[in-house]
Design a protein around this motif. Sequence first.
Motif, PDB file in Angstrom:
ATOM      1  N   TYR A  87       0.843  -1.196   0.000  1.00  0.00           N
ATOM      2  CA  TYR A  87       0.000   0.000   0.000  1.00  0.00           C
ATOM      3  C   TYR A  87       0.879   1.247   0.000  1.00  0.00           C
ATOM      4  CZ  TYR A  87      -3.710  -3.243   1.164  1.00  0.00           C
ATOM      5  OH  TYR A  87      -4.600  -4.279   1.139  1.00  0.00           O
ATOM      6  N   LYS A  88       0.596   2.140  -0.943  1.00  0.00           N
ATOM      7  CA  LYS A  88       1.327   3.404  -1.036  1.00  0.00           C
ATOM      8  C   LYS A  88       0.338   4.533  -1.255  1.00  0.00           C
ATOM      9  CE  LYS A  88       5.619   1.435  -2.514  1.00  0.00           C
ATOM     10  NZ  LYS A  88       6.773   1.495  -3.360  1.00  0.00           N
ATOM     11  N   TRP A  89       0.789   5.752  -0.985  1.00  0.00           N
ATOM     12  CA  TRP A  89      -0.055   6.934  -1.155  1.00  0.00           C
ATOM     13  C   TRP A  89       0.032   7.460  -2.578  1.00  0.00           C
ATOM     14  CZ3 TRP A  89      -3.733   8.396   1.977  1.00  0.00           C
ATOM     15  CH2 TRP A  89      -3.666   8.050   3.323  1.00  0.00           C
ATOM     16  N   TYR A  90      -1.140   7.788  -3.136  1.00  0.00           N
ATOM     17  CA  TYR A  90      -1.239   8.372  -4.470  1.00  0.00           C
ATOM     18  C   TYR A  90      -2.065   9.643  -4.388  1.00  0.00           C
ATOM     19  CZ  TYR A  90       0.550   3.912  -6.076  1.00  0.00           C
ATOM     20  OH  TYR A  90       1.345   2.810  -6.268  1.00  0.00           O
ATOM     21  N   MET A  91      -1.678  10.618  -5.179  1.00  0.00           N
ATOM     22  CA  MET A  91      -2.374  11.900  -5.226  1.00  0.00           C
ATOM     23  C   MET A  91      -3.297  11.876  -6.439  1.00  0.00           C
ATOM     24  SD  MET A  91      -0.500  15.558  -5.060  1.00  0.00           S
ATOM     25  CE  MET A  91      -1.374  17.052  -4.683  1.00  0.00           C
ATOM     26  N   ILE A  92      -4.594  12.068  -6.186  1.00  0.00           N
ATOM     27  CA  ILE A  92      -5.609  11.981  -7.232  1.00  0.00           C
ATOM     28  C   ILE A  92      -6.071  13.377  -7.607  1.00  0.00           C
ATOM     29  CG2 ILE A  92      -7.825  10.955  -7.871  1.00  0.00           C
ATOM     30  CD1 ILE A  92      -5.566   8.940  -6.994  1.00  0.00           C
ATOM     31  N   SER A  93      -6.057  13.679  -8.881  1.00  0.00           N
ATOM     32  CA  SER A  93      -6.503  14.972  -9.395  1.00  0.00           C
ATOM     33  C   SER A  93      -7.987  14.881  -9.760  1.00  0.00           C
ATOM     34  CB  SER A  93      -5.675  15.318 -10.638  1.00  0.00           C
ATOM     35  OG  SER A  93      -6.184  16.451 -11.259  1.00  0.00           O
ATOM     36  N   THR A  94      -8.754  15.923  -9.355  1.00  0.00           N
ATOM     37  CA  THR A  94     -10.186  15.947  -9.652  1.00  0.00           C
ATOM     38  C   THR A  94     -10.573  17.302 -10.224  1.00  0.00           C
ATOM     39  OG1 THR A  94     -10.842  16.843  -7.515  1.00  0.00           O
ATOM     40  CG2 THR A  94     -10.686  14.460  -7.661  1.00  0.00           C
ATOM     41  N   ILE A  95     -11.789  17.380 -10.669  1.00  0.00           N
ATOM     42  CA  ILE A  95     -12.344  18.679 -11.049  1.00  0.00           C
ATOM     43  C   ILE A  95     -12.496  19.463  -9.752  1.00  0.00           C
ATOM     44  CG2 ILE A  95     -14.399  19.841 -11.952  1.00  0.00           C
ATOM     45  CD1 ILE A  95     -14.726  17.441 -13.852  1.00  0.00           C
ATOM     46  N   SER A  96     -12.009  20.686  -9.737  1.00  0.00           N
ATOM     47  CA  SER A  96     -12.028  21.504  -8.537  1.00  0.00           C
ATOM     48  C   SER A  96     -13.439  21.642  -7.984  1.00  0.00           C
ATOM     49  CB  SER A  96     -11.449  22.884  -8.863  1.00  0.00           C
ATOM     50  OG  SER A  96     -11.240  23.597  -7.688  1.00  0.00           O
ATOM     51  N   SER A  97     -13.575  21.524  -6.688  1.00  0.00           N
ATOM     52  CA  SER A  97     -14.829  21.588  -5.916  1.00  0.00           C
ATOM     53  C   SER A  97     -15.701  20.338  -6.093  1.00  0.00           C
ATOM     54  CB  SER A  97     -15.635  22.856  -6.203  1.00  0.00           C
ATOM     55  OG  SER A  97     -16.312  22.767  -7.425  1.00  0.00           O
ATOM     56  N   LYS A  98     -15.209  19.337  -6.783  1.00  0.00           N
ATOM     57  CA  LYS A  98     -15.940  18.068  -6.935  1.00  0.00           C
ATOM     58  C   LYS A  98     -15.235  16.932  -6.178  1.00  0.00           C
ATOM     59  CE  LYS A  98     -19.246  19.305  -9.757  1.00  0.00           C
ATOM     60  NZ  LYS A  98     -20.646  19.224  -9.384  1.00  0.00           N
ATOM     61  N   GLU A  99     -14.322  17.294  -5.274  1.00  0.00           N
ATOM     62  CA  GLU A  99     -13.556  16.275  -4.560  1.00  0.00           C
ATOM     63  C   GLU A  99     -14.459  15.337  -3.753  1.00  0.00           C
ATOM     64  OE1 GLU A  99     -11.013  20.084  -4.624  1.00  0.00           O
ATOM     65  OE2 GLU A  99     -13.059  19.609  -4.058  1.00  0.00           O
ATOM     66  N   ASP A 100     -15.406  15.900  -3.002  1.00  0.00           N
ATOM     67  CA  ASP A 100     -16.300  15.064  -2.177  1.00  0.00           C
ATOM     68  C   ASP A 100     -17.123  14.116  -3.037  1.00  0.00           C
ATOM     69  OD1 ASP A 100     -15.569  16.041   0.358  1.00  0.00           O
ATOM     70  OD2 ASP A 100     -16.895  17.768   0.142  1.00  0.00           O
ATOM     71  N   THR A 101     -17.627  14.617  -4.147  1.00  0.00           N
ATOM     72  CA  THR A 101     -18.424  13.789  -5.047  1.00  0.00           C
ATOM     73  C   THR A 101     -17.570  12.671  -5.639  1.00  0.00           C
ATOM     74  OG1 THR A 101     -19.744  15.730  -5.593  1.00  0.00           O
ATOM     75  CG2 THR A 101     -19.967  13.831  -7.047  1.00  0.00           C
ATOM     76  N   ALA A 102     -16.348  13.014  -6.056  1.00  0.00           N
ATOM     77  CA  ALA A 102     -15.450  12.008  -6.628  1.00  0.00           C
ATOM     78  C   ALA A 102     -15.118  10.931  -5.594  1.00  0.00           C
ATOM     79  CB  ALA A 102     -14.172  12.665  -7.142  1.00  0.00           C
ATOM     80  N   ILE A 103     -14.876  11.337  -4.351  1.00  0.00           N
ATOM     81  CA  ILE A 103     -14.566  10.373  -3.294  1.00  0.00           C
ATOM     82  C   ILE A 103     -15.759   9.445  -3.062  1.00  0.00           C
ATOM     83  CG2 ILE A 103     -14.148  10.144  -0.807  1.00  0.00           C
ATOM     84  CD1 ILE A 103     -12.382  12.694  -1.059  1.00  0.00           C
ATOM     85  N   SER A 104     -16.940  10.010  -2.998  1.00  0.00           N
ATOM     86  CA  SER A 104     -18.148   9.211  -2.782  1.00  0.00           C
ATOM     87  C   SER A 104     -18.365   8.223  -3.926  1.00  0.00           C
ATOM     88  CB  SER A 104     -19.355  10.146  -2.643  1.00  0.00           C
ATOM     89  OG  SER A 104     -20.522   9.419  -2.447  1.00  0.00           O
ATOM     90  N   LEU A 105     -18.218   8.689  -5.151  1.00  0.00           N
ATOM     91  CA  LEU A 105     -18.378   7.809  -6.310  1.00  0.00           C
ATOM     92  C   LEU A 105     -17.320   6.704  -6.320  1.00  0.00           C
ATOM     93  CD1 LEU A 105     -19.161  10.503  -9.037  1.00  0.00           C
ATOM     94  CD2 LEU A 105     -20.749   8.774  -8.155  1.00  0.00           C
ATOM     95  N   LEU A 106     -16.094   7.077  -5.967  1.00  0.00           N
ATOM     96  CA  LEU A 106     -15.014   6.092  -5.929  1.00  0.00           C
ATOM     97  C   LEU A 106     -15.278   5.024  -4.872  1.00  0.00           C
ATOM     98  CD1 LEU A 106     -12.269   5.044  -6.827  1.00  0.00           C
ATOM     99  CD2 LEU A 106     -11.211   6.658  -5.245  1.00  0.00           C
ATOM    100  N   LYS A 107     -15.704   5.438  -3.685  1.00  0.00           N
ATOM    101  CA  LYS A 107     -16.011   4.462  -2.628  1.00  0.00           C
ATOM    102  C   LYS A 107     -17.108   3.506  -3.071  1.00  0.00           C
ATOM    103  CE  LYS A 107     -14.614   7.132   1.416  1.00  0.00           C
ATOM    104  NZ  LYS A 107     -15.072   7.848   2.618  1.00  0.00           N
TER     105      LYS A 107
END
Length: 190
Positions: free
Chosen positions: A4-24
């Motif tokens: 397990y390693k840390w990765y930095m994910i780029s999203t559309i600005s202000s859509k981070e919460d939505t992207a996290i929810s969709l990813l989960k």
Amino acid sequence: MKIYKWYMISTISSKEDTAISLLKNRVKYENLEEHFQEIIKFDVPYYEEDLKKVGEKKLKYRNLYKGYFFIKMNMVDKAWFVVRNTQYVTGLVGSHGRGTKPTPISLRQFERMKDNWNQKILSFQQNNDGAISWEIGDWVKVTQGPFSDDFGKIIEMNETKTLITVELENVFGRRAPATFEYKNLKRVND
């Protein structure tokens, strides 16, 4: 063997919460939970003037690294595919395209970003007379997520009070501990 390693994910600005929810949701649907350990977005508190009530301020949160969130994951093909094909995810930092897997961020770099986040939270607390002045034993109400509107007592906190463990009162007829980010809790009177 899973690494397990840390990765930095780029999203559309202000859509981070939505992207996290969709990813989960996708991770759960694809049954890939074993490859994902943690997802973090570094939210920091600030006050904004309340337009409805002159002279009053509202406590709000903004992402310290706007347009990004972080995942600690095992970079296998299926997990990589799910992340990069989630709505609002625009890429993984360190990916060079043409099918090459991204480079993880170093643990040292991640810890520096996390320390910066913790310092911002401490600074906010000190400059606002301890606006987040919870203590172990205080009663709180959950404001977001599956335990929304449940009450419980604080039983543990990290040193900057960013992660708080609460013993919830009526989870399936029992008391159960659950850990929340400070922004998802509201202190209530005894």
